[in-house]
Motif scaffolding. Structure first.
Motif, mmCIF file in Angstrom:
data_model
loop_
_atom_site.group_PDB
_atom_site.id
_atom_site.type_symbol
_atom_site.label_atom_id
_atom_site.label_comp_id
_atom_site.label_asym_id
_atom_site.label_seq_id
_atom_site.Cartn_x
_atom_site.Cartn_y
_atom_site.Cartn_z
ATOM 1 N N PHE A 17 0.851 -1.198 0.000
ATOM 2 C CA PHE A 17 0.000 0.000 0.000
ATOM 3 C C PHE A 17 0.880 1.239 0.000
ATOM 4 O O PHE A 17 1.759 1.387 0.865
ATOM 5 N N SER A 19 1.016 5.711 -0.682
ATOM 6 C CA SER A 19 0.298 6.972 -0.905
ATOM 7 C C SER A 19 1.139 7.860 -1.787
ATOM 8 O O SER A 19 2.375 7.764 -1.781
ATOM 9 N N ILE A 63 -6.986 3.078 -3.737
ATOM 10 C CA ILE A 63 -7.700 2.908 -2.467
ATOM 11 C C ILE A 63 -8.548 4.156 -2.201
ATOM 12 O O ILE A 63 -8.077 5.286 -2.378
ATOM 13 N N GLY A 65 -10.371 6.603 0.397
ATOM 14 C CA GLY A 65 -10.181 6.970 1.801
ATOM 15 C C GLY A 65 -8.725 7.270 2.091
ATOM 16 O O GLY A 65 -7.867 7.155 1.215
ATOM 17 N N GLN A 66 -8.440 7.637 3.336
ATOM 18 C CA GLN A 66 -7.118 8.178 3.657
ATOM 19 C C GLN A 66 -6.082 7.151 4.087
ATOM 20 O O GLN A 66 -4.968 7.514 4.431
ATOM 21 N N LYS A 67 -6.440 5.856 4.073
ATOM 22 C CA LYS A 67 -5.460 4.860 4.540
ATOM 23 C C LYS A 67 -4.301 4.703 3.564
ATOM 24 O O LYS A 67 -3.200 4.337 3.962
ATOM 25 N N ALA A 68 -4.558 4.897 2.283
ATOM 26 C CA ALA A 68 -3.531 4.788 1.236
ATOM 27 C C ALA A 68 -4.130 5.321 -0.051
ATOM 28 O O ALA A 68 -5.343 5.594 -0.111
ATOM 29 N N GLU A 101 2.573 3.046 3.142
ATOM 30 C CA GLU A 101 1.488 3.138 4.127
ATOM 31 C C GLU A 101 1.304 1.854 4.919
ATOM 32 O O GLU A 101 1.087 1.881 6.120
ATOM 33 N N TYR A 102 1.365 0.721 4.224
ATOM 34 C CA TYR A 102 1.078 -0.552 4.891
ATOM 35 C C TYR A 102 1.512 -1.647 3.946
ATOM 36 O O TYR A 102 1.548 -1.441 2.724
ATOM 37 N N TYR A 144 -8.593 -7.165 3.919
ATOM 38 C CA TYR A 144 -8.456 -6.999 5.376
ATOM 39 C C TYR A 144 -7.777 -8.218 5.966
ATOM 40 O O TYR A 144 -7.942 -9.325 5.472
ATOM 41 N N PRO A 230 -7.783 -3.692 9.840
ATOM 42 C CA PRO A 230 -8.329 -2.592 9.027
ATOM 43 C C PRO A 230 -8.787 -3.077 7.651
ATOM 44 O O PRO A 230 -8.205 -3.995 7.084
ATOM 45 N N TYR A 232 -9.537 -2.202 3.656
ATOM 46 C CA TYR A 232 -9.141 -1.326 2.540
ATOM 47 C C TYR A 232 -10.058 -1.656 1.367
ATOM 48 O O TYR A 232 -10.223 -2.829 1.032
#
Ligand code: 76R
Length: 248
Positions: A17, A19, A63, A65-68, A101-102, A144, A230, A232
């Motif tokens: 992941f 950003s 993705i 939203g703000q997670k990535a 990010e992840y 997830y 979480p 995604y």
């Protein structure tokens, strides 16, 4: 000790992941941006040709939203190849414009709960194909990580095989009712990452993720034993839509 489930493993998986560092991207000169973009397209081209040779697979999604901003899901025969992919990305020009990010490291897994006694699963063509899947090109992805609970009163790992098999049958029946709508890839990550499994779902209608995951929450194996990390969710990126995302 309860009887351990037997598992079959296929390709290794890396969910990477990233950003976009929009401040750095917007400040860069057009030539620098175009060079980074063409380097990224070249990498994607290489990964696609690995997929054409059936030596691995790639799923690329934006993705929401703000997670990535992006997820690259790679499948390969070895962990060395996955490591080489992330290093190559990190060396490339586009990496200067992205942030990590992840990530999630796991291996495609099938368990023997639904297996037929006396049948060698590796001789069943659909099973060997499911261990080395070419990832679907569906409109949406959902990822997830999850565990099965290990508490004194609710401990999945202390249940007799028969009880687990019965619960997994009920789980599988719900799953099968989504055939044609949701494709799932279960990857095992005990010993590799912070949760026990990665769940990757693909669908053309993103609402089917919600419906499937919600329905499973009422089924004992998820209701009682499921613990979730979480979530995604994302939209498929073609080369064109990736270029559009970056160029605006
Ligand atoms: O592989 C098979 O088709 C056989 C049946 C089956 C097994 C053994 C199956 C079917 N799953 C299996 C194993 Mn599953 N699955 C999940 C989640 O959100 C939640 O509540 C749980 C996350 C979803 C959405 C899902 C979907 N499954 C597993 C395992 C390993 C368990 C173990 O070994 O203890 C996990 C963690 C897990 C989780 N599952 C299906 C689906 C779907 C859609 C199916 C039907 C697949 C099909 O028939 O094509």
């Amino acid at each position: 000790m309860s009887e351990a489930a037997q598992t079959l493993e296929g390709w290794y998986a890396l969910h990477d992941f990233r950003s976009i560092d929009w401040t750095a991207w917007n400040a860069a000169a057009t030539a620098e941006r175009e060079e980074a973009l063409s380097g990224l397209m070249e990498l994607i081209g290489q990964w696609e040709s690995v997929e054409e040779r059936k030596e691995g697979s790639l799923a690329l999604y934006a993705i929401v939203g703000q997670k990535a901003d992006l997820v690259f899901m790679h499948l390969r025969e070895t962990l060395e190849e996955l490591n080489a992919i992330e290093n190559e990305f990190n060396r490339s020009a586009i990496a200067q414009f992205t942030k990590k990010e992840y990530s999630y490291v796991s291996v495609v897994e099938l368990s023997n709960y639904m297996g037929q006694p006396g049948v060698d699963p590796m001789q069943v063509p659909e099973i060997s194909a499911r261990l080395k899947p070419i990832l679907p090109k569906s409109g949406h992805i959902c990822f997830y990580p999850m565990n099965k609970r290990r508490q004194l009163t609710d401990n999945w790992y202390m249940l007799p095989m028969e009880d687990r098999r019965n619960m997994m049958r009920s789980h599988g029946m719900i799953g099968r009712s989504y055939a044609g709508k949701v494709k799932q890839i279960i990857t095992g990550s005990v010993g590799f990452d912070d949760w026990e499994w990665g769940v990757t779902l693909f669908a053309d209608d993103a609402l089917q993720f919600k419906k499937l995951v919600y329905e499973m929450r009422f089924d004992e194996v998820s209701a009682r034993y499921g613990e979730f990390g979480p979530f995604y969710v994302g939209n498929r990126l073609s080369r064109e839509s990736l270029a559009e995302l970056l160029r605006g």
